[in-house]
Scaffold this active site. Sequence first.
Site, PDB file in Angstrom:
ATOM      1  N   SER C  20      33.774 -75.264   8.968  1.00 44.15           N
ATOM      2  CA  SER C  20      33.350 -74.013   8.336  1.00 44.15           C
ATOM      3  C   SER C  20      32.734 -73.046   9.344  1.00 44.15           C
ATOM      4  O   SER C  20      31.950 -73.435  10.213  1.00 44.15           O
ATOM      5  CB  SER C  20      32.317 -74.321   7.256  1.00 44.15           C
ATOM      6  OG  SER C  20      31.806 -73.127   6.712  1.00 44.15           O
ATOM      7  N   GLY C  71      23.833 -66.135  10.789  1.00 38.33           N
ATOM      8  CA  GLY C  71      23.019 -65.802   9.627  1.00 38.33           C
ATOM      9  C   GLY C  71      23.828 -65.820   8.347  1.00 38.33           C
ATOM     10  O   GLY C  71      23.517 -65.131   7.384  1.00 38.33           O
ATOM     11  N   ASN C  98      33.517 -73.736   1.571  1.00 34.28           N
ATOM     12  CA  ASN C  98      32.157 -74.075   1.992  1.00 34.28           C
ATOM     13  C   ASN C  98      31.225 -73.044   1.359  1.00 34.28           C
ATOM     14  O   ASN C  98      31.531 -71.854   1.339  1.00 34.28           O
ATOM     15  CB  ASN C  98      32.097 -74.034   3.522  1.00 34.28           C
ATOM     16  CG  ASN C  98      30.710 -74.374   4.073  1.00 34.28           C
ATOM     17  OD1 ASN C  98      29.774 -73.593   3.947  1.00 34.28           O
ATOM     18  ND2 ASN C  98      30.593 -75.539   4.702  1.00 34.28           N
ATOM     19  N   CYS C 129      20.643 -74.809   5.231  1.00 40.29           N
ATOM     20  CA  CYS C 129      20.275 -73.393   5.146  1.00 40.29           C
ATOM     21  C   CYS C 129      18.868 -73.308   4.584  1.00 40.29           C
ATOM     22  O   CYS C 129      18.421 -74.182   3.853  1.00 40.29           O
ATOM     23  CB  CYS C 129      21.268 -72.649   4.276  1.00 40.29           C
ATOM     24  SG  CYS C 129      21.600 -73.459   2.724  1.00 40.29           S
ATOM     25  N   LYS C 164      27.571 -81.293   3.300  1.00 42.14           N
ATOM     26  CA  LYS C 164      27.507 -81.159   4.762  1.00 42.14           C
ATOM     27  C   LYS C 164      26.073 -81.324   5.209  1.00 42.14           C
ATOM     28  O   LYS C 164      25.189 -80.539   4.848  1.00 42.14           O
ATOM     29  CB  LYS C 164      28.020 -79.772   5.153  1.00 42.14           C
ATOM     30  CG  LYS C 164      27.936 -79.493   6.630  1.00 42.14           C
ATOM     31  CD  LYS C 164      29.260 -79.076   7.166  1.00 42.14           C
ATOM     32  CE  LYS C 164      29.176 -78.647   8.605  1.00 42.14           C
ATOM     33  NZ  LYS C 164      29.989 -77.451   8.845  1.00 42.14           N
ATOM     34  N   ILE C 190      28.479 -83.559  11.973  1.00 43.72           N
ATOM     35  CA  ILE C 190      27.193 -82.898  11.880  1.00 43.72           C
ATOM     36  C   ILE C 190      27.363 -81.388  11.854  1.00 43.72           C
ATOM     37  O   ILE C 190      28.325 -80.862  12.415  1.00 43.72           O
ATOM     38  CB  ILE C 190      26.271 -83.283  13.085  1.00 43.72           C
ATOM     39  CG1 ILE C 190      26.906 -82.949  14.418  1.00 43.72           C
ATOM     40  CG2 ILE C 190      25.904 -84.724  13.007  1.00 43.72           C
ATOM     41  CD1 ILE C 190      26.031 -83.213  15.640  1.00 43.72           C
ATOM     42  N   GLY C 216      29.715 -77.538  19.896  1.00 44.81           N
ATOM     43  CA  GLY C 216      30.562 -77.753  21.066  1.00 44.81           C
ATOM     44  C   GLY C 216      30.369 -79.124  21.689  1.00 44.81           C
ATOM     45  O   GLY C 216      29.574 -79.940  21.208  1.00 44.81           O
TER      46      GLY C 216
HETATM   47  C1  LIG Z   1      29.987 -69.605  14.805  1.00 40.51           C
HETATM   48  C2  LIG Z   1      29.745 -70.746  13.875  1.00 40.51           C
HETATM   49  C3  LIG Z   1      29.563 -70.515  12.518  1.00 40.51           C
HETATM   50  C4  LIG Z   1      29.338 -71.582  11.635  1.00 40.51           C
HETATM   51  N1  LIG Z   1      29.179 -71.319  10.294  1.00 40.51           N
HETATM   52  C5  LIG Z   1      29.026 -72.372   9.426  1.00 40.51           C
HETATM   53  C6  LIG Z   1      28.937 -72.148   8.028  1.00 40.51           C
HETATM   54  O1  LIG Z   1      29.025 -71.011   7.548  1.00 40.51           O
HETATM   55  N2  LIG Z   1      28.767 -73.212   7.197  1.00 40.51           N
HETATM   56  C7  LIG Z   1      28.692 -74.489   7.694  1.00 40.51           C
HETATM   57  O2  LIG Z   1      28.537 -75.427   6.907  1.00 40.51           O
HETATM   58  N3  LIG Z   1      28.781 -74.732   9.022  1.00 40.51           N
HETATM   59  C8  LIG Z   1      28.947 -73.705   9.897  1.00 40.51           C
HETATM   60  N4  LIG Z   1      29.063 -73.957  11.242  1.00 40.51           N
HETATM   61  C9  LIG Z   1      28.996 -75.337  11.726  1.00 40.51           C
HETATM   62  C10 LIG Z   1      30.399 -75.896  12.009  1.00 40.51           C
HETATM   63  O3  LIG Z   1      31.149 -75.961  10.818  1.00 40.51           O
HETATM   64  C11 LIG Z   1      30.330 -77.305  12.656  1.00 40.51           C
HETATM   65  O4  LIG Z   1      29.699 -78.177  11.733  1.00 40.51           O
HETATM   66  C12 LIG Z   1      29.548 -77.310  13.936  1.00 40.51           C
HETATM   67  O5  LIG Z   1      29.842 -76.162  14.685  1.00 40.51           O
HETATM   68  C13 LIG Z   1      29.831 -78.548  14.789  1.00 40.51           C
HETATM   69  O6  LIG Z   1      31.178 -78.655  15.149  1.00 40.51           O
HETATM   70  P1  LIG Z   1      31.792 -78.096  16.539  1.00 40.51           P
HETATM   71  O7  LIG Z   1      30.945 -78.632  17.645  1.00 40.51           O
HETATM   72  O8  LIG Z   1      33.194 -78.594  16.558  1.00 40.51           O
HETATM   73  O9  LIG Z   1      31.718 -76.600  16.472  1.00 40.51           O
HETATM   74  C14 LIG Z   1      29.285 -72.896  12.133  1.00 40.51           C
HETATM   75  C15 LIG Z   1      29.479 -73.114  13.501  1.00 40.51           C
HETATM   76  C16 LIG Z   1      29.710 -72.075  14.366  1.00 40.51           C
HETATM   77  C17 LIG Z   1      29.895 -72.364  15.832  1.00 40.51           C
END
Ligand SMILES: Cc1cc2nc3c(=O)[nH]c(=O)nc-3n(C[C@H](O)[C@H](O)[C@H](O)COP(=O)(O)O)c2cc1C
Lengths: 254, 254, 307, 307
Positions: C20, C71, C98, C129, C164, C190, C216
């Site tokens: 998401s 945000g 989501n 949140c 989540k 996570i 990341g």
């Molecule tokens: C720019 C950005 C926006 C995100 N927005 C949401 C969100 O709106 N809702 C949510 O549950 N997680 C959000 N996440 C978390 C990601 O879904 C994911 O759980 C987290 O980035 C870890 O995975 P990754 O390391 O592959 O990015 C966001 C992550 C990033 C980087």
Amino acid sequence: MSRFFQAEVTGNVLLSRTHNILKITPLQPHTMPYPGQFYLLRVSGTLDPLLRRPLSILRWDEDGLEFLIRLKGRGTLLLRNMKPGERIDLLGPLGNGYPEPVDGETPILVAGGVGIASVYPLIERFRPEVRLFYGAVSAGDLYLVDEIRGLTRNLHVSTDDGSMGFRGNAVERLTAYLDGSSVPSPVVYACGPEGMTKSLLGMLRRRGIPGHVSLEERMACGVGACLGCVVETVRGYRRVCKEGPVFDAREIAV
Amino acid sequence: MSRFFQAEVTGNVLLSRTHNILKITPLQPHTMPYPGQFYLLRVSGTLDPLLRRPLSILRWDEDGLEFLIRLKGRGTLLLRNMKPGERIDLLGPLGNGYPEPVDGETPILVAGGVGIASVYPLIERFRPEVRLFYGAVSAGDLYLVDEIRGLTRNLHVSTDDGSMGFRGNAVERLTAYLDGSSVPSPVVYACGPEGMTKSLLGMLRRRGIPGHVSLEERMACGVGACLGCVVETVRGYRRVCKEGPVFDAREIAV
Amino acid sequence: MNLSVKIGDLALKNPVMTASGTFGYGEEYAEFVDLSLLGAIVTKGLSLKPREGNPPPRIVETPAGMLNAIGLQNIGVERFIEEKLPFLEQFDVPVIANFFGDSIDEFVGAAERLSRADGIDGLEMNISCPNKQAGWLVFGTDPEVTFEVVSAVRRVTDLTLIVKLSPNVTDIAQMARVAEDAGADAVSLINTVTGMAIDINTRRPKLANVTGGLSGPAIKPIGVRMVWEVFKAVGIPVIGSGGIMSGEDAVEYMLAGAAAVAVGTANFVTPTATTDIITGIRDYMAAHGIGDISTIKGGLLWEREDL
Amino acid sequence: MNLSVKIGDLALKNPVMTASGTFGYGEEYAEFVDLSLLGAIVTKGLSLKPREGNPPPRIVETPAGMLNAIGLQNIGVERFIEEKLPFLEQFDVPVIANFFGDSIDEFVGAAERLSRADGIDGLEMNISCPNKQAGWLVFGTDPEVTFEVVSAVRRVTDLTLIVKLSPNVTDIAQMARVAEDAGADAVSLINTVTGMAIDINTRRPKLANVTGGLSGPAIKPIGVRMVWEVFKAVGIPVIGSGGIMSGEDAVEYMLAGAAAVAVGTANFVTPTATTDIITGIRDYMAAHGIGDISTIKGGLLWEREDL
Ligand SMILES: Cc1cc2nc3c(=O)[nH]c(=O)nc-3n(C[C@H](O)[C@H](O)[C@H](O)COP(=O)(O)O)c2cc1C
Ligand SMILES: Cc1cc2nc3c(=O)[nH]c(=O)nc-3n(C[C@H](O)[C@H](O)[C@H](O)COP(=O)(O)OP(=O)(O)OC[C@H]3O[C@@H](n4cnc5c(N)ncnc54)[C@H](O)[C@@H]3O)c2cc1C
Ligand SMILES: Cc1cc2nc3c(=O)[nH]c(=O)nc-3n(C[C@H](O)[C@H](O)[C@H](O)COP(=O)(O)OP(=O)(O)OC[C@H]3O[C@@H](n4cnc5c(N)ncnc54)[C@H](O)[C@@H]3O)c2cc1C
Ligand SMILES: Cc1cc2nc3c(=O)[nH]c(=O)nc-3n(C[C@H](O)[C@H](O)[C@H](O)COP(=O)(O)O)c2cc1C
Ligand code: FES
Ligand code: FES
């Protein structure tokens, strides 16, 4: 003299798709190594990969140091791609290196795969008649054979697939050799993959032959500080970077 | 046609200690850009630095793309050090680019520092008589001046230290110019540092002159997905990578 | 080769979903990825009413990672259903919405509205949140509040419900058990790890919001550990995420216990990351003679008794 | 230029200390660094009795970081005092003994013995270690146990007492307040973040211990955030650590609120990291006209009211 110094890459010979020899020239005063020691090389200027990579010293002289590198993962790939003129920093020489044979002992060298890098300086040290048992998977995986033949006439090659020399591994070849000839007070110096080391240790133990075996373990600091690189010995955990990489064959836990 | 493609570095001209022009040749079919668009370049094959870097398209033709790069941090350093023959991957062209002037409008271009990269394609588009106000800190920070003189005779250079052209910034120079001559229905196309953009917007507003201003913001995806690159506009947050980088001067919040 | 997996009632062609907030509403990446090839698309987090989000700068690069403080900007459930969902319905891919709220009522309201829409196959509730009633506290860090909000949402939806989880807790396994007890069909983890960066020249935070979420490759070891802890603690499927960049990383998460994975930050680095990862998983299966991907779930070999 | 800082009763020449476990007992790096130039040397963690530690492999590289599971191998307080301390006494540098136990009694025993030794200037207690009585739980994740163990140690030592906090908690500020209430003179954070890595070819954990502690640049954003949270919550000095590789990183931690910093993983990457960082801090002070390093402590400029 320092064990932490900048160097310039002065050569990088690609021997095959998996192996290269990296030559570097230190740009600062540095300590000379002895056989069996190793260096930790920084493989990139960025934060990933982060840790230094350990490499045995293959050859050295006033002008520089050489390393034989087998492509394993990201770090060795970066080292393979280095170009003359690039800068690199090194930490070393590190570890204990191979001890001298005691009076009357006849050194026998055993190398498996890229373990030849660690053993190579001993061929130079003990030449011209030192026995070397050098094994690899296949003929194409044997490196520096011509150079070695220039240093000793007592080279016994083996390959797992029989494509060159004896079919089987270096320990089997050595065992056959020991059965067939009498070496006065043999002492073995060896470096190779885990499997080879294990079977070698078993053989030495059964025959009561002393040996010095170089081991590998993952490293962070290289100077004995992090306790990351321990191996189990009969005296408890010992650091490969400090008490090793060369251990008395009798000390290694099996 | 694709906006995600592999390319080969075919040239890298170091213009100064801070600027270089990187030339690349796509190795795959790719979409042609238009003035004011940008690309996201991957600067290393490792995980650090991780994110792509945004760069305006400076010049392009059938054979390749060129970028003017100012050394800022780690990413632009890696781009500066790239050698011909290296591979790089690009995402782009991205963003909206500069719109065409409407009937009767006279385009006036304004560039501050490396902002010239974004504006440069418009000089080619509007030549031979387009007015360009190009400012930098010092004479040594002005790039491509000879090329620009070959495209337009209406170049107004300014430097903060007065070492070349008008002493002051490009906006002051433009203001003086507008006071002294009458341009029919002027429309400004501008890219430069934040300070310049701000004073330009103020001036345009006071005089009721329309303008198209290219903005910068930190980016992750470049395709409008992450919502990372927003700027405040009169209509709320807008994405620089998608609704921009070029915004109507009246839309930008001040 | 069978790559299909089940998450609750949802059947996915393969275990690779989008994370998401990193794939927009799907359409942003449709040019680079055939969306029908994905296991599922998880939308940007949605709230009952649209949100403006935080002022910029919203992102900053960190060693092998990035911080974001978007945000939770989004167009709201209503506009999502009207403007974005129809596009996604063209593709043969499950859509997981989501969503979040800053009160239990908002969570429930969003879940109700999303459940009534056609074309949404599952819900993922983001409990990382801030909780308006509790001030600074985050929903997902308090077990009781988590139980309450998940139960409330469970009562109003029949869709597959994924919770989540936030990694910013002492005991992630406990939070997962609470979500399971409250009726979740799966947990996803996570989410980002709270972090911060300062510009030492201006002395200002690099993010306007001061703190942000770290994502990341930097956080992969944390994600893998938490997935393993949760896998041992719950019976419902676990969706793993955090720094997945390659098929190998996805397999690592599955060996730790993930039934499926979510790809986030990798999309920014490589727009084709999701499909590249599916290919990578296939390659791994071929190399290791694995016929069915579900058989590797939790396949970690370990023996230390005291763990 | 004044780089000196105070931590409790301890006056340090400069704010750069070594992080426990990454600088051995000091002697390992004496060839590369003039130990007298350091703010303080923090020893490898010591226990009342020597410890064997975990079986190998004990370390694994991760993106911009590393995991370690040394298992607190150490020679014990007695041998440390006899064999290692005399070497350190040659240098004009405060020695801080890091120690731990797996019961409150062991903590107290180690603290008592170390306090009786000449040449130890401060104690740092590592509460990120498993609590024998509580099974898998770690001392530093439970506020009550933390209060109890810190109070018990406080009663038996007059040395400057630093409590090293675990980042694996929901609320680090709370843990810091508990340490302060229990009598700590300073808190030190962050210790490593629990993580894990799996070899997908063998399906075995890359660490024999399965899980380990993540350190290095990858965790810097987490460390900076936690230092800032703790700085706002307590009155005692904060020692910052986690991924500090350069003078800039050290300054970032100080702007977030750290009175001093500890350099860990960086020593492995660059054996002269500690002194390089001191030089980097000086350069920053010169460039910004800063006469006294303590003036930048907590100097982050921010204004969002809701934080
Ligand atoms: C720019 C950005 C926006 C995100 N927005 C949401 C969100 O709106 N809702 C949510 O549950 N997680 C959000 N996440 C978390 C990601 O879904 C994911 O759980 C987290 O980035 C870890 O995975 P990754 O390391 O592959 O990015 C966001 C992550 C990033 C980087
Ligand atoms: C004392 C010593 C001497 C060595 N001498 C040589 C030599 O002369 N030539 C040569 O080709 N190789 C040698 N090795 C092995 C070499 O260090 C590894 O192959 C190399 O570190 C792999 O790095 P990578 O990034 O390519 O692989 P990856 O697998 O990506 O490395 C990941 C991490 O694991 C570590 N690692 C992986 N394999 C080993 C290993 N076998 N031993 C220690 N750490 C490892 C890496 O250093 C790195 O931290 C030696 C190892 C030791 C301990
Ligand atoms: C649409 C657009 C077009 C641009 N065109 C050009 C160009 O043609 N030539 C040129 O030299 N520069 C251009 N820039 C600025 C350029 O992207 C940054 O200077 C560059 O990303 C800095 O990277 P770094 O690693 O060297 O610096 P660092 O400061 O180390 O970068 C750290 C992070 O911040 C980001 N960042 C830093 N400065 C900027 C910035 N000004 N804008 C956006 N992100 C930033 C980086 O991308 C990276 O993620 C453009 C920026 C944008 C948004
Ligand atoms: C190999 C290694 C061993 C460590 N041993 C200890 C220890 O014995 N006691 C302790 O309190 N912290 C120990 N730590 C944690 C560090 O002191 C430090 O808090 C952590 O590594 C974060 O800092 P860094 O990112 O600069 O390494 C160890 C860290 C590493 C990498
Ligand atoms: S590598 Fe650190 S002790 Fe050997
Ligand atoms: S960079 Fe992701 S929305 Fe613009």
